[in-house]
Enzyme design. Structure first.
Site, PDB file in Angstrom:
ATOM      1  N   ASP A   6      20.312  21.172   0.171  1.00  0.00           N
ATOM      2  CA  ASP A   6      18.834  20.731   0.775  1.00  0.00           C
ATOM      3  C   ASP A   6      17.541  21.049  -0.410  1.00  0.00           C
ATOM      4  O   ASP A   6      17.828  21.145  -1.783  1.00  0.00           O
ATOM      5  CB  ASP A   6      18.481  21.526   2.048  1.00  0.00           C
ATOM      6  CG  ASP A   6      18.025  23.006   1.902  1.00  0.00           C
ATOM      7  OD1 ASP A   6      17.860  23.261   0.643  1.00  0.00           O
ATOM      8  OD2 ASP A   6      18.049  23.553   2.764  1.00  0.00           O
ATOM      9  N   GLY A   7      16.610  20.537   0.115  1.00  0.00           N
ATOM     10  CA  GLY A   7      15.298  20.854  -0.816  1.00  0.00           C
ATOM     11  C   GLY A   7      15.195  21.911  -1.469  1.00  0.00           C
ATOM     12  O   GLY A   7      14.518  22.082  -2.543  1.00  0.00           O
TER      13      GLY A   7
END
Lengths: 153, 153, 153, 153
Positions: free
Chosen positions: D17-18
Site C-alpha cells: 500500500d501507500g
C-alpha cells in the site's frame, strides 16, 4: 526460435468472485507479476531501479480481451513479450493461458493452444521520476537490455 | 441535456500500492462498482437477474488509458455511459475523474475538467447463462431499459 | 447516550469469492475504511499526519470472529469504537453488521441485532515514523482528541 | 522431526500500500494460499470436495499479530500447521517469515529466525454445506488424513 517469457500462476479463492470465475481486474495483477519477473529475468529489480535511478514504471494503457474465464484451482501461464521500446516507455504483449486440460466446460478444445487462451492484451508503461511523477528516460542499462531483446525478436 | 451517470469513490489505503498511487487494476474495481450502481439506477439488481433469468454479465473487453494517478484520500467520480447495446452484449464508456482540486502536483490545472481526468476507458460486457457460461439474450426488461437510454443519448 | 461511529459499505463483485460470499480478508478492508473515516470525523487526515508529523499508523494485532457471511449486494454498516489509547498506540472495536433484513437464509433472525452481526473484532494500531518505521508518539492534537473520546465513553 | 508445511510467496506491487509495506489484509490472502496448498499436499482439492461432498471451508476466527512489515520484492515463507481437528472444524497456526536477510532496516537481526518472523496467527475453519451454508461433518477421508497429521505432531 525464442520462447516467450512466462510465469506460472495458480488461481486461489482470493482471485475469484461470486460468479465462480476469476474477477476481471485480477488478471491485471497476474500480468504485473509477470512483468516484474520479466524485468528480474533481465537482471533488473524495481526497488533497485527506484533507489539508484529514482524511477518507477507506471502503466499508461491496457487493451485486454477476455476470451474465456479461469476458475478456482486453475493452473495458468502468464506471458510477457516486448513489442516496442522508446526513450521513456515500452510496450508489451501479455497473454494468460490455462496450462492443463480442464474437465467439463470447453473440454472439446482442451489441449489446443487456442482453446486455452483466456486473455490477450497489450500494456504500455512509462518510466517516471519516483518523486515528481514526471516522465524520465529509462535507465541506460535497462534500455540497452530491452533493445537487445527487441533486436532478437 | 442528459448528465452522465456517476458515483463518488473515496481512495483508501487498500487501493494504493508502494508507489503511493492507486494500483492500476483497482480502477477496474471502481468501474465495476459504477456499472453495478448504473444497473441499480435503472431498476435492476444483478442478484435478481441471476435468480430470475439465470444470467450474469462478464466483461469481454477493456480499453483503458491511464492519464494521471489518483492518490490516498482522493475523492473521485466514476462514470458509466451507455455506448451501444446488442442482443447479448452492451458497451459502456467509463471515466474516472478527481472531484476536487488537489494541492501540489498538477496544481496549475486544478479545476479544469481535462486536468482532473485520471482514466478514460470503454468496457464491453456479455450476458451469459450463469450455469453454462454460454452467451444468452439480455432479459427483455433490461434490454428495453438500455434501449431507452441509448435513444435519449 | 453515545452512538458508535459507523460507515455504510455496499458489497460489490470485487469483494466476493467463488463461494458466493465476501472473501474473509476483505472485511479488513472495510474496517480500515471505517478507521480512516473515524479519524476524519475527529478532524484528522492521514496524509496530513504523515506530511506534518511524519507518522503513519500500522495494524499490530487483529482478533476477528466471522459469524455470518455477507453476500453480493448486501448493505453493511462497519463500526469503529475506541477501546484504549496509549502513548504510541490505540485499540478499537470494529463490527460489521448487515443493514437490512435479508430474504432466505437466516430469515428467522432478520431484524434482530444479533442476527445481523457478521463479524466482531478488535484491532490494535501503532504510530510509526513514516521513514524509519520506528514507534513514535501519537501527535498531541490527535492523542488529545482520542483521550476526549475515551473519557466520554 | 517433522518440518512444518510451508509455501514460498513473493511480494508484488499488488500487495503493498501507500506506506510502502504489505497491506495488512493481504497477509490473509497469503495464508489462504498456504492452506489450499496444505490440503493439496494431503491429496485434497477444494473443488473436488465441493463437487463430491458438497462442502466448503469458511474461516470462523483469525487472531493475527503483525510484528514486522514485508516490503516489495520480499521473498516470504508462509506456513500452515494443524493445531486441532474436530467433527466439523479445524484450527491451524500460520506464520509468515521473510526468507532472506534484508539489507537496511532490521539488519542486525537478519538471519535469526525471530528477526524474520513477520506475522504470527491462528486460524479456525468450519466445514459448511456449500448450498445451505449450514455446518457439515468434514468428509471422512479428509478428517482421517487430518487426524493422522495431528497424531504425528
Amino acid at each position: 526460435m525464442l520462447t516467450v517469457f512466462e510465469i506460472p500462476v495458480r488461481v486461489y479463492h482470493e482471485d475469484t468472485d461470486g460468479g465462480g470465475i476469476v474477477y476481471y481486474a485480477n488478471y491485471l495483477k497476474y500480468m504485473e507479476r509477470a512483468r516484474t519477473e520479466y524485468l528480474r529475468s533481465l537482471g533488473f529489480e524495481q526497488d533497485d531501479l527506484r533507489q539508484e535511478h529514482g524511477c518507477i514504471f507506471v502503466v499508461t494503457h491496457v487493451d485486454i480481451e477476455y476470451r474465456r474465464p479461469a476458475t478456482f484451482n486453475d493452473s495458468l501461464r502468464v506471458s510477457c513479450e516486448l513489442l516496442e521500446t522508446r526513450r521513456a516507455s515500452f510496450r508489451v504483449r501479455q497473454n494468460v493461458q490455462r496450462s492443463e486440460a480442464k474437465q467439463g466446460i470447453g473440454q472439446a478444445e482442451a489441449g489446443s493452444e487456442q482453446g486455452n487462451l483466456l486473455t490477450a492484451s497489450t500494456v504500455s508503461l512509462a518510466c517516471l521520476n519516483s518523486e515528481t511523477l514526471v516522465p524520465q528516460r529509462i535507465p541506460r542499462t535497462l534500455s540497452t537490455a530491452l533493445a537487445d531483446v527487441a533486436q532478437v525478436h
